[in-house]
Write an enzyme that holds these catalytic residues in place. Structure first.
Site, PDB file in Angstrom:
ATOM      1  N   THR A 292       1.111  -1.984  -0.340  1.00  0.00           N
ATOM      2  CA  THR A 292       0.421   0.074  -0.257  1.00  0.00           C
ATOM      3  C   THR A 292       0.702   0.920  -0.391  1.00  0.00           C
ATOM      4  O   THR A 292       0.570   2.130  -0.889  1.00  0.00           O
ATOM      5  CB  THR A 292      -1.301   0.151   1.436  1.00  0.00           C
ATOM      6  OG1 THR A 292      -1.721  -1.360   1.275  1.00  0.00           O
ATOM      7  CG2 THR A 292      -1.605   0.787   1.448  1.00  0.00           C
ATOM      8  N   GLN A 322      -6.201  -1.841  -2.942  1.00  0.00           N
ATOM      9  CA  GLN A 322      -5.830  -0.524  -2.479  1.00  0.00           C
ATOM     10  C   GLN A 322      -4.978  -0.272  -3.876  1.00  0.00           C
ATOM     11  O   GLN A 322      -4.476  -1.041  -4.048  1.00  0.00           O
ATOM     12  CB  GLN A 322      -4.856  -1.112  -1.594  1.00  0.00           C
ATOM     13  CG  GLN A 322      -5.591  -1.684   0.033  1.00  0.00           C
ATOM     14  CD  GLN A 322      -5.347  -3.123   0.026  1.00  0.00           C
ATOM     15  OE1 GLN A 322      -5.956  -3.805  -1.032  1.00  0.00           O
ATOM     16  NE2 GLN A 322      -5.765  -3.444   1.369  1.00  0.00           N
ATOM     17  N   GLN A 344      -9.828   2.107  -3.635  1.00  0.00           N
ATOM     18  CA  GLN A 344      -9.689   2.064  -2.271  1.00  0.00           C
ATOM     19  C   GLN A 344      -8.317   2.923  -1.951  1.00  0.00           C
ATOM     20  O   GLN A 344      -8.108   3.122  -2.913  1.00  0.00           O
ATOM     21  CB  GLN A 344      -9.691   0.763  -2.058  1.00  0.00           C
ATOM     22  CG  GLN A 344      -9.793   0.566  -0.443  1.00  0.00           C
ATOM     23  CD  GLN A 344      -9.776  -1.057  -0.316  1.00  0.00           C
ATOM     24  OE1 GLN A 344     -10.807  -1.462  -1.044  1.00  0.00           O
ATOM     25  NE2 GLN A 344      -8.550  -1.832   1.085  1.00  0.00           N
ATOM     26  N   ASP A 345      -8.524   3.543  -0.630  1.00  0.00           N
ATOM     27  CA  ASP A 345      -7.154   3.619  -0.087  1.00  0.00           C
ATOM     28  C   ASP A 345      -6.698   5.257  -1.390  1.00  0.00           C
ATOM     29  O   ASP A 345      -5.419   5.067  -1.582  1.00  0.00           O
ATOM     30  CB  ASP A 345      -6.347   3.281   0.363  1.00  0.00           C
ATOM     31  CG  ASP A 345      -5.780   2.296   0.592  1.00  0.00           C
ATOM     32  OD1 ASP A 345      -7.564   2.314   1.722  1.00  0.00           O
ATOM     33  OD2 ASP A 345      -5.844   1.282   1.257  1.00  0.00           O
ATOM     34  N   ASP A 366     -12.208   3.434   2.885  1.00  0.00           N
ATOM     35  CA  ASP A 366     -11.000   4.085   3.288  1.00  0.00           C
ATOM     36  C   ASP A 366     -10.161   5.063   2.832  1.00  0.00           C
ATOM     37  O   ASP A 366      -8.947   4.876   2.461  1.00  0.00           O
ATOM     38  CB  ASP A 366     -10.030   2.906   4.144  1.00  0.00           C
ATOM     39  CG  ASP A 366     -10.964   2.058   4.611  1.00  0.00           C
ATOM     40  OD1 ASP A 366     -12.037   2.152   5.265  1.00  0.00           O
ATOM     41  OD2 ASP A 366     -10.362   1.054   5.351  1.00  0.00           O
ATOM     42  N   ARG A 436     -14.031   4.822  10.111  1.00  0.00           N
ATOM     43  CA  ARG A 436     -14.033   3.634  10.878  1.00  0.00           C
ATOM     44  C   ARG A 436     -12.651   2.984  11.406  1.00  0.00           C
ATOM     45  O   ARG A 436     -11.727   4.312  11.475  1.00  0.00           O
ATOM     46  CB  ARG A 436     -14.578   2.105  10.517  1.00  0.00           C
ATOM     47  CG  ARG A 436     -13.296   1.891   9.349  1.00  0.00           C
ATOM     48  CD  ARG A 436     -13.940   0.489   8.365  1.00  0.00           C
ATOM     49  NE  ARG A 436     -12.707   0.091   7.475  1.00  0.00           N
ATOM     50  CZ  ARG A 436     -13.370  -0.792   6.554  1.00  0.00           C
ATOM     51  NH1 ARG A 436     -13.710  -2.027   7.116  1.00  0.00           N
ATOM     52  NH2 ARG A 436     -12.656  -1.164   5.425  1.00  0.00           N
ATOM     53  N   TRP A 438      -9.206   2.731  11.763  1.00  0.00           N
ATOM     54  CA  TRP A 438      -8.462   1.471  11.180  1.00  0.00           C
ATOM     55  C   TRP A 438      -7.426   1.083  12.749  1.00  0.00           C
ATOM     56  O   TRP A 438      -6.987   0.161  12.330  1.00  0.00           O
ATOM     57  CB  TRP A 438      -7.713   2.573  10.354  1.00  0.00           C
ATOM     58  CG  TRP A 438      -6.412   1.879   9.665  1.00  0.00           C
ATOM     59  CD1 TRP A 438      -6.295   0.050   9.491  1.00  0.00           C
ATOM     60  CD2 TRP A 438      -4.767   2.160   9.358  1.00  0.00           C
ATOM     61  NE1 TRP A 438      -5.209  -0.118   9.085  1.00  0.00           N
ATOM     62  CE2 TRP A 438      -4.075   1.392   8.702  1.00  0.00           C
ATOM     63  CE3 TRP A 438      -4.574   3.766   9.116  1.00  0.00           C
ATOM     64  CZ2 TRP A 438      -3.101   1.552   8.368  1.00  0.00           C
ATOM     65  CZ3 TRP A 438      -3.150   3.796   8.491  1.00  0.00           C
ATOM     66  CH2 TRP A 438      -2.877   3.077   7.749  1.00  0.00           C
TER      67      TRP A 438
END
Length: 532
Positions: A292, A322, A344-345, A366, A436, A438
């Site tokens: 990531t 990711q 995502q990410d 996220d 949320r 992590w």
């Protein structure tokens, strides 16, 4: 000597060196100390009091300053030893280590070398007594020590996600974990001994922007450089704020480049022709073998970085999970009128102090994440249409230590669905949450922002089970729009609901990232307090 025997010999040397380092550090963690820890001892304020007591002398001749300085020096020496162990493993990589493990170890080597610099900078501040610090020096030290913990955590996550190698799992991973504990002790002692001041109040910036040199990037050859990376390579090393910015003007166009701005490329400013005009794009992602951390299209570590009028994309798509568009680990960095596009990410606000003004952020899961101290102001946040069965989560904040000065502050922003999500008419609605947890001490606040009705009434989502629900800090302050109704929000112990003006003021530009002291140099407009 055959090639196989040479590599076996190298591995034996690496293993022996790592074992030696392991036992040296184990000695620090296991040896009994002759002095008892008094009830009011400094170690009691740290997350790891037993480790602190083992490492540091507990006697009447030692004060908080002596203990803090020694702790930082021990963190530096241990970090250097871990780097040497990683280098030993990488020296034998072509025969014995899988590609994914090599990539994770290289991330660790990079991150831990940054830690040596961060710890050394903190040690310089720690030479002073609290009452002799200048302006934001205490906040500087707290920021840098917070970042060392984040860097080690990022390293650990990469190793744990990599293909399993027994020697890495049994040796390197425990050393890094314990090194992170040492940095945590250093941060706690520093925070107690060198207290950062407060700078409460509304403030609108004035510009003290200074440009030392301007260069132009144009692929047609009419500028100084044809690629962004060439312009960065030519930038001076280790500039200081007073010298002014090295400005790179990137003309309109699509740049298929993976851009990395190293830590020694300080006070660099990159200006484009506007959102959707100057575009930097790539498609690295985790399923294709990247971590990531190193999947980012655009990565920046150089202090004082500023970007304006640029779109940053990761086009890997939702199916590649990711896939980072921008990874920012640069202290005192800012992005103005930029767009971040991914799924995502998307935006990895990795560490240190950051500011985003009038930006667009697109994603699904996220998509604003990391462990920086970061403020988003007057930005537009656009959740997108995720894969079938998925739900959207705007933030995943990663604070692992209660003493870290990190968190996500979303101030005067607008949260509204992207075009494809707004027009979706599937049988099941797409749930969209504000965030949320992590990590254990995840911290996120939404203040004076507008939330459309698509925000789930719960507001916030779990990570897994009841993890972090009592230790996180999630809060809201005078938000507007149909999605801002908190009457049906989660009832977790860590959710604060509607917080007071004074509590909300802690998360403003002036206070949370001490922006009054550095943002005027960038030319980026901002509001220092909750209002104006």
């Amino acid at each position: 000597m055959s090639r196989i025997r040479i590599h076996a010999h190298l591995f034996a040397m690496a293993f022996t060196h790592s074992i030696l380092v392991f036992f040296i550090i184990q000695f620090f963690f296991s040896v009994s100390h002759a002095f008892d820890l008094s009830s009011n001892g400094y170690c009691s304020v740290t997350p790891f009091p037993n480790l602190c007591k083992t490492l540091l002398p507990q006697n009447n001749s030692t004060d908080i300053y002596d203990s803090g300085r020694l702790s930082i020096q021990l963190s530096i020496s241990t970090t250097s030893q871990i780097i040497n162990s990683i280098i030993d493993f990488l020296n034998i990589n072509d025969l014995l280590l899988p590609k994914g493990t090599i990539s994770a170890l290289q991330d660790c080597q990079f991150l831990l070398r940054l830690n040596v610099d961060l710890l050394s900078n903190a040690a310089g501040i720690a030479k002073k007594m609290n009452n002799s610090l200048e302006n934001t020096e205490a906040n500087d030290g707290e920021t840098w020590l917070s970042a060392t913990i984040t860097n080690k955590q990022t390293c650990l996550e990469g190793l744990l996600a990599a293909p399993s190698v027994l020697q890495v799992a049994n040796l390197i991973t425990p050393l890094i974990s314990k090194g992170s504990m040492m940095c945590s002790v250093s941060l706690a002692l520093f925070k107690k001994g060198w207290n950062p001041g407060s700078d409460v109040g509304d403030f609108i910036s004035w510009s003290m922007l200074k440009i030392r040199q301007k260069v132009v990037v144009n692929p047609d050859g009419s500028g100084n450089y044809t690629s962004i990376n060439d312009a960065i390579a030519a930038a001076p090393n280790n500039s200081v704020e007073e010298e002014g910015y090295y400005q790179i003007y990137v003309v309109a166009g699509v740049y298929n480049e993976y851009v990395s701005i190293a830590a020694n490329k300080k006070y660099l400013m990159m200006v484009g022709d506007g959102i959707d005009k100057t575009i930097i794009t790539g498609n690295r992602n985790v399923p294709d073998g990247w971590t990531t951390f190193n999947s980012a299209t655009f990565a920046v570590d150089g202090q004082g970085f500023v970007a304006m009028n640029i779109t940053f994309k990761n086009t890997a798509g939702a199916a590649k999970f990711q896939a980072v568009a921008v990874r920012n680990s640069a202290d005192l960095s800012s992005f103005y009128n930029c767009s971040f596009e991914g799924y995502q990410d998307t935006l990895y606000t990795h560490s240190q102090r950051q500011f985003y003004k009038a930006c667009n952020i697109y994603g699904t899961i996220d998509f604003i994440f990391g462990n920086a101290a970061v403020v988003f102001q007057n930005c537009y946040i656009y959740p997108r249409l995720p894969l079938p069965g998925q739900f959207n989560v705007i933030t995943a904040q990663g604070r692992t230590d209660i003493n870290q000065n990190t968190g996500i502050s979303i101030h005067k922003c607008t949260i509204t669905p992207s075009i494809e999500l707004a027009s979706y008419n599937g049988t099941k609605p797409v749930r969209t949450y504000l965030g949320r947890p992590w990590k254990e001490y995840s911290r996120t606040v939404y203040m004076r922002s507008v939330m459309d009705s698509f925000i789930h009434p719960d507001g916030w989502s779990i990570w897994t089970g009841d993890f972090a629900l009592s230790t996180l800090y999630y809060a809201e302050y005078k938000n507007d729009g149909p999605g801002s109704d908190i009457s049906k929000r989660v009832t977790w112990h860590g959710y604060r609901g509607e917080i007071s003006y004074m509590d909300a003021s802690s998360f403003t530009v002036s206070n949370f990232i001490v922006g009054n002291y550095w943002l005027p140099w960038t030319g980026v407009p901002y509001t220092g307090g909750l209002y104006l």
